[in-house]
Design an enzyme around this catalytic site. Sequence first.
Site, mmCIF file in Angstrom:
data_model
loop_
_atom_site.group_PDB
_atom_site.id
_atom_site.type_symbol
_atom_site.label_atom_id
_atom_site.label_comp_id
_atom_site.label_asym_id
_atom_site.label_seq_id
_atom_site.Cartn_x
_atom_site.Cartn_y
_atom_site.Cartn_z
ATOM 1 N N TYR A 1 66.822 -22.342 17.438
ATOM 2 C CA TYR A 1 66.315 -23.696 17.176
ATOM 3 C C TYR A 1 66.272 -24.492 18.481
ATOM 4 C CZ TYR A 1 65.955 -28.257 14.790
ATOM 5 O OH TYR A 1 65.562 -29.499 14.362
ATOM 6 N N SER B 1 65.151 -32.804 19.143
ATOM 7 C CA SER B 1 66.545 -32.833 18.715
ATOM 8 C C SER B 1 67.428 -32.876 19.953
ATOM 9 C CB SER B 1 66.878 -31.580 17.896
ATOM 10 O OG SER B 1 68.265 -31.460 17.675
#
Length: 214
Positions: free
Chosen positions: A79, A67
Amino acid sequence: LLSHFSSIGFWGLVNNAGISTFGETGWLPMETYEKFADVNLLGSIRTTLAFLPLLRKYKGRIVFMSSIIAYFTLGNGIYSMTKAAIEKFCDALRLEMKKFGVQVSIIQPGNYAPSTKIQPPVSAEEIWSELSEEEKAVYNKEYVQERANFFNSILSEGSTNGNEVVDAMVDALTSPAPKARYMVAKLKEKALVFVCALFPTVVMDSVLSYALSK
């Protein structure tokens, strides 16, 4: 499983499993950090190690879902942490696999929250109810609500064209010359990554602090 694939060949492995959540560092218990590391990072490593013999044998492809959040964080540092770690794992693996003809690619999507549903809208009440007494003494409900509203607004701005990410995955698996990294993101998101990668940390901290204050 491996004996079955040995008879028909094995070409590609896509490590796509991932979970996401919102919360400042002290808001999340250690168990949550362990769960995220286990799913987002160690899960991909376990799968890769299991299939590595076949991937080397058939000169296959390995694709990892990272990501752009590996470069910066806006409220979901847990995350970001796992995605930054998987990027480094991939960098080592890519170099080591060259001699076997195995190609390793990383997909770096921008905000596709509406497409993937990986991150549901954040409930400030739920966050507050799960905070420790120590954290409640430092923060207040109004602050938690502001952070939740900010994060929810980011989620709502995400792209619904999830097929763009799938196309990148397909290219990584089938192209004669796959890229090491596929950044599938809006121009604004790519610019943020550019600033993060090339400018001093103090500049990026200022940009993110400004964004968080809005």
